[in-house]
Design a protein around this motif. Structure first.
Motif, PDB file in Angstrom:
ATOM      1  N   GLN A 138      -6.063 -29.342  -3.658  1.00  0.00           N
ATOM      2  CA  GLN A 138      -7.142 -28.551  -4.255  1.00  0.00           C
ATOM      3  C   GLN A 138      -8.489 -29.236  -4.079  1.00  0.00           C
ATOM      4  O   GLN A 138      -9.483 -28.579  -3.769  1.00  0.00           O
ATOM      5  CB  GLN A 138      -6.866 -28.308  -5.740  1.00  0.00           C
ATOM      6  N   GLN A 139      -8.543 -30.547  -4.259  1.00  0.00           N
ATOM      7  CA  GLN A 139      -9.795 -31.278  -4.074  1.00  0.00           C
ATOM      8  C   GLN A 139     -10.267 -31.182  -2.629  1.00  0.00           C
ATOM      9  O   GLN A 139     -11.451 -31.031  -2.368  1.00  0.00           O
ATOM     10  CB  GLN A 139      -9.625 -32.749  -4.479  1.00  0.00           C
ATOM     11  N   GLU A 140      -9.334 -31.259  -1.687  1.00  0.00           N
ATOM     12  CA  GLU A 140      -9.668 -31.153  -0.265  1.00  0.00           C
ATOM     13  C   GLU A 140     -10.235 -29.773   0.054  1.00  0.00           C
ATOM     14  O   GLU A 140     -11.222 -29.655   0.765  1.00  0.00           O
ATOM     15  CB  GLU A 140      -8.417 -31.418   0.578  1.00  0.00           C
ATOM     16  N   VAL A 141      -9.627 -28.724  -0.496  1.00  0.00           N
ATOM     17  CA  VAL A 141     -10.111 -27.355  -0.260  1.00  0.00           C
ATOM     18  C   VAL A 141     -11.511 -27.185  -0.840  1.00  0.00           C
ATOM     19  O   VAL A 141     -12.396 -26.632  -0.187  1.00  0.00           O
ATOM     20  CB  VAL A 141      -9.135 -26.308  -0.852  1.00  0.00           C
ATOM     21  N   VAL A 142     -11.730 -27.675  -2.059  1.00  0.00           N
ATOM     22  CA  VAL A 142     -13.056 -27.573  -2.692  1.00  0.00           C
ATOM     23  C   VAL A 142     -14.084 -28.338  -1.870  1.00  0.00           C
ATOM     24  O   VAL A 142     -15.193 -27.859  -1.633  1.00  0.00           O
ATOM     25  CB  VAL A 142     -13.003 -28.085  -4.152  1.00  0.00           C
ATOM     26  N   GLN A 143     -13.720 -29.533  -1.410  1.00  0.00           N
ATOM     27  CA  GLN A 143     -14.632 -30.339  -0.607  1.00  0.00           C
ATOM     28  C   GLN A 143     -14.987 -29.614   0.689  1.00  0.00           C
ATOM     29  O   GLN A 143     -16.146 -29.590   1.099  1.00  0.00           O
ATOM     30  CB  GLN A 143     -14.006 -31.693  -0.286  1.00  0.00           C
ATOM     31  N   GLN A 144     -14.006 -28.995   1.329  1.00  0.00           N
ATOM     32  CA  GLN A 144     -14.256 -28.274   2.572  1.00  0.00           C
ATOM     33  C   GLN A 144     -15.156 -27.070   2.332  1.00  0.00           C
ATOM     34  O   GLN A 144     -16.021 -26.764   3.146  1.00  0.00           O
ATOM     35  CB  GLN A 144     -12.940 -27.852   3.226  1.00  0.00           C
ATOM     36  N   LYS A 145     -14.959 -26.372   1.202  1.00  0.00           N
ATOM     37  CA  LYS A 145     -15.819 -25.236   0.869  1.00  0.00           C
ATOM     38  C   LYS A 145     -17.257 -25.710   0.670  1.00  0.00           C
ATOM     39  O   LYS A 145     -18.197 -25.090   1.154  1.00  0.00           O
ATOM     40  CB  LYS A 145     -15.332 -24.530  -0.403  1.00  0.00           C
ATOM     41  N   THR A 146     -17.425 -26.816  -0.047  1.00  0.00           N
ATOM     42  CA  THR A 146     -18.750 -27.367  -0.313  1.00  0.00           C
ATOM     43  C   THR A 146     -19.441 -27.756   0.987  1.00  0.00           C
ATOM     44  O   THR A 146     -20.625 -27.461   1.189  1.00  0.00           O
ATOM     45  CB  THR A 146     -18.642 -28.600  -1.242  1.00  0.00           C
ATOM     46  N   GLU A 147     -18.704 -28.407   1.898  1.00  0.00           N
ATOM     47  CA  GLU A 147     -19.279 -28.792   3.177  1.00  0.00           C
ATOM     48  C   GLU A 147     -19.651 -27.569   4.009  1.00  0.00           C
ATOM     49  O   GLU A 147     -20.677 -27.555   4.674  1.00  0.00           O
ATOM     50  CB  GLU A 147     -18.292 -29.675   3.943  1.00  0.00           C
ATOM     51  N   ALA A 148     -18.823 -26.528   3.977  1.00  0.00           N
ATOM     52  CA  ALA A 148     -19.103 -25.315   4.728  1.00  0.00           C
ATOM     53  C   ALA A 148     -20.375 -24.642   4.202  1.00  0.00           C
ATOM     54  O   ALA A 148     -21.212 -24.176   4.982  1.00  0.00           O
ATOM     55  CB  ALA A 148     -17.915 -24.350   4.648  1.00  0.00           C
ATOM     56  N   ILE A 149     -20.534 -24.603   2.878  1.00  0.00           N
ATOM     57  CA  ILE A 149     -21.730 -23.995   2.271  1.00  0.00           C
ATOM     58  C   ILE A 149     -22.959 -24.828   2.651  1.00  0.00           C
ATOM     59  O   ILE A 149     -24.009 -24.282   3.013  1.00  0.00           O
ATOM     60  CB  ILE A 149     -21.571 -23.881   0.739  1.00  0.00           C
ATOM     61  N   ALA A 150     -22.845 -26.147   2.599  1.00  0.00           N
ATOM     62  CA  ALA A 150     -23.965 -27.029   2.955  1.00  0.00           C
ATOM     63  C   ALA A 150     -24.367 -26.819   4.413  1.00  0.00           C
ATOM     64  O   ALA A 150     -25.552 -26.802   4.741  1.00  0.00           O
ATOM     65  CB  ALA A 150     -23.595 -28.487   2.702  1.00  0.00           C
ATOM     66  N   ASN A 151     -23.384 -26.642   5.303  1.00  0.00           N
ATOM     67  CA  ASN A 151     -23.677 -26.409   6.724  1.00  0.00           C
ATOM     68  C   ASN A 151     -24.390 -25.078   6.937  1.00  0.00           C
ATOM     69  O   ASN A 151     -25.294 -24.979   7.751  1.00  0.00           O
ATOM     70  CB  ASN A 151     -22.390 -26.453   7.553  1.00  0.00           C
ATOM     71  N   VAL A 152     -23.988 -24.058   6.186  1.00  0.00           N
ATOM     72  CA  VAL A 152     -24.628 -22.741   6.303  1.00  0.00           C
ATOM     73  C   VAL A 152     -26.076 -22.836   5.807  1.00  0.00           C
ATOM     74  O   VAL A 152     -26.996 -22.283   6.431  1.00  0.00           O
ATOM     75  CB  VAL A 152     -23.839 -21.672   5.504  1.00  0.00           C
ATOM     76  N   LEU A 153     -26.290 -23.524   4.699  1.00  0.00           N
ATOM     77  CA  LEU A 153     -27.630 -23.656   4.139  1.00  0.00           C
ATOM     78  C   LEU A 153     -28.535 -24.496   5.037  1.00  0.00           C
ATOM     79  O   LEU A 153     -29.750 -24.261   5.103  1.00  0.00           O
ATOM     80  CB  LEU A 153     -27.580 -24.249   2.726  1.00  0.00           C
ATOM     81  N   ALA A 154     -27.961 -25.484   5.714  1.00  0.00           N
ATOM     82  CA  ALA A 154     -28.747 -26.356   6.586  1.00  0.00           C
ATOM     83  C   ALA A 154     -29.145 -25.664   7.881  1.00  0.00           C
ATOM     84  O   ALA A 154     -30.129 -26.042   8.511  1.00  0.00           O
ATOM     85  CB  ALA A 154     -27.972 -27.619   6.893  1.00  0.00           C
ATOM     86  N   ALA A 155     -28.410 -24.648   8.266  1.00  0.00           N
ATOM     87  CA  ALA A 155     -28.682 -23.952   9.535  1.00  0.00           C
ATOM     88  C   ALA A 155     -29.865 -23.032   9.468  1.00  0.00           C
ATOM     89  O   ALA A 155     -30.452 -22.706   8.539  1.00  0.00           O
ATOM     90  CB  ALA A 155     -27.449 -23.163   9.957  1.00  0.00           C
TER      91      ALA A 155
END
Length: 155
Positions: A138-155
């Protein structure tokens, strides 16, 4: 332990997206005279039947392969697949809930429900390790979601 340990189950589209992030390769399975590749993320659970393993897939189909569950376990992604019992391995992507059951006073027993409606008992010896794996997943999934959102916002 409550069934609330888990967030709501993942949709099939979400399962495929997360499977890509976990880098789950296809699994090559032997058949009579040939081999066939199956997407690992489509496997809901594996059930040992002597020297055979029965695969339960997300679409409801089943497939029996002439390899032991132990041999199949070594080919699966350890981040996503968990052995609950001597006869069962589940894919955490399809985990719906964790349920305590008091079959014997003072000896709680866990079982899990899967998205396809299957319910599988967790061995008492494997219960604490299973809970740790679920929390880590669960922590890994949450971390991956957070990184994906950060990548979208950075683009």
């Amino acid at each position: 332990m409550k069934a609330a340990l888990l967030a709501k189950p993942l949709s099939f589209a979400h399962v495929e997206q997360i499977a890509q992030q976990f880098d789950m390769p296809d699994l090559t399975l032997p058949f009579w005279g040939y081999r066939k590749k199956m997407p690992m993320h489509n496997i809901v659970r594996l059930e040992g039947e002597g020297n055979y393993t029965v695969f339960h897939f997300a679409d409801g189909s089943r497939l029996m392969v002439s390899l032991t569950l132990k041999k199949m376990e070594s080919r699966l992604s350890p981040k996503v697949f968990v052995r609950l019992h001597k006869k069962n391995i589940i894919n955490l992507l399809y985990l719906e809930g964790v349920h305590p059951e008091n079959s014997f006073p003072g000896r709680p027993q866990l079982s899990v429900s899967l998205v396809n409606g299957d319910r599988v008992e967790v061995s008492r010896r494997k219960a604490s390790r299973f809970i740790k794996q679920v929390k880590g997943f669960q922590q890994e999934v949450v971390q991956q979601k957070t990184e994906a959102i950060a990548n979208v916002l950075a683009a």
